[in-house]
Design a protein around this motif. Structure first.
Motif: not given
Length: 226
Positions: A202-212, A119-121, A149-160
């Protein structure tokens, strides 16, 4: 050919408004966990996430959510009452889920997949936290941005997402350098063998990662499907 990996993003309210959003779809251990939540909002997020991952798996397999044999298994202690989600009867189908303050995400695919949503709170970028989860290059990148903060969260969701994919752990976050990836990414992009699906709402950052390559689908069916 199996379906490509599917990912879904929705609000808790959207999922719980579905006519088939029934907690009886959950297993006994999930319902027991559900009953332990003290805050109704936390309970709703848990229920919606565990329903959404079933909808995603059902879309991946071409079946009904009620037919999904959902399970969890902890790689550390071996418990089947928490840990990574999986299908007990389909080890060739991989699952991932995430939830945060009324927003939930889920993914399913024929290869391991990781998904995270944050969440982008209002929150800060504590220096101690930055040192623990970011490399020096990533920390410098975050500090240089107009919205650190937004930059940190983008990196965080990727790492999670990479933790859930099995490519990282909490202990290795500080040495996992993603500073070469764009902080304002297109919907789909690639880094070596990994395909990323990323959204900013507007409320969140989302990441999904896979080899396809990962396909974004609506809870009711694939985006753009007839």
């Amino acid at each position: 050919m199996p379906n490509p990996p599917f990912a879904m993003l929705a609000t808790t309210a959207e999922v719980l408004a579905r006519p088939d959003a029934d907690e009886r779809l959950l297993t006994a251990f999930e319902r027991e966990r559900l009953g332990r939540f003290r805050r109704p909002a936390d309970r709703d997020d848990y229920l919606a996430a565990h329903l959404l991952v079933r909808y995603c798996a059902a879309a991946q397999l071409g079946t009904e959510p009620a037919a999904i044999a959902f399970g969890q298994r902890c790689p550390g202690c071996g418990s089947t009452e928490h840990g990574r989600p999986h299908l007990t009867d389909r080890p060739d189908t991989h699952l991932s889920l995430s939830h945060t303050s009324g927003i939930i995400a889920a993914a399913a695919g024929p290869v391991p997949i990781g998904v995270d949503v944050e969440h982008l709170g209002a929150r800060g970028t504590d220096p101690a936290t930055l040192r623990h989860v970011l490399t020096a290059a990533e920390s410098a990148l975050v500090r240089s941005r107009p919205d650190p903060t937004g930059a940190f969260l983008r990196l965080w969701v990727r790492k999670e997402a990479l933790i859930k994919l099995g490519r990282a752990s909490l202990d290795t976050l500080g040495s996992l350098d993603l500073s070469h990836l764009p902080l304002d990414p297109p919907l789909q992009h690639r880094d070596q063998d990994l395909h990323y699906l990323e959204l900013t709402t507007p409320d969140a950052l989302f990441t999904a990662a896979a080899t396809l390559p990962i396909r974004l689908v609506e809870p009711a069916g694939p985006v753009g499907a007839p």
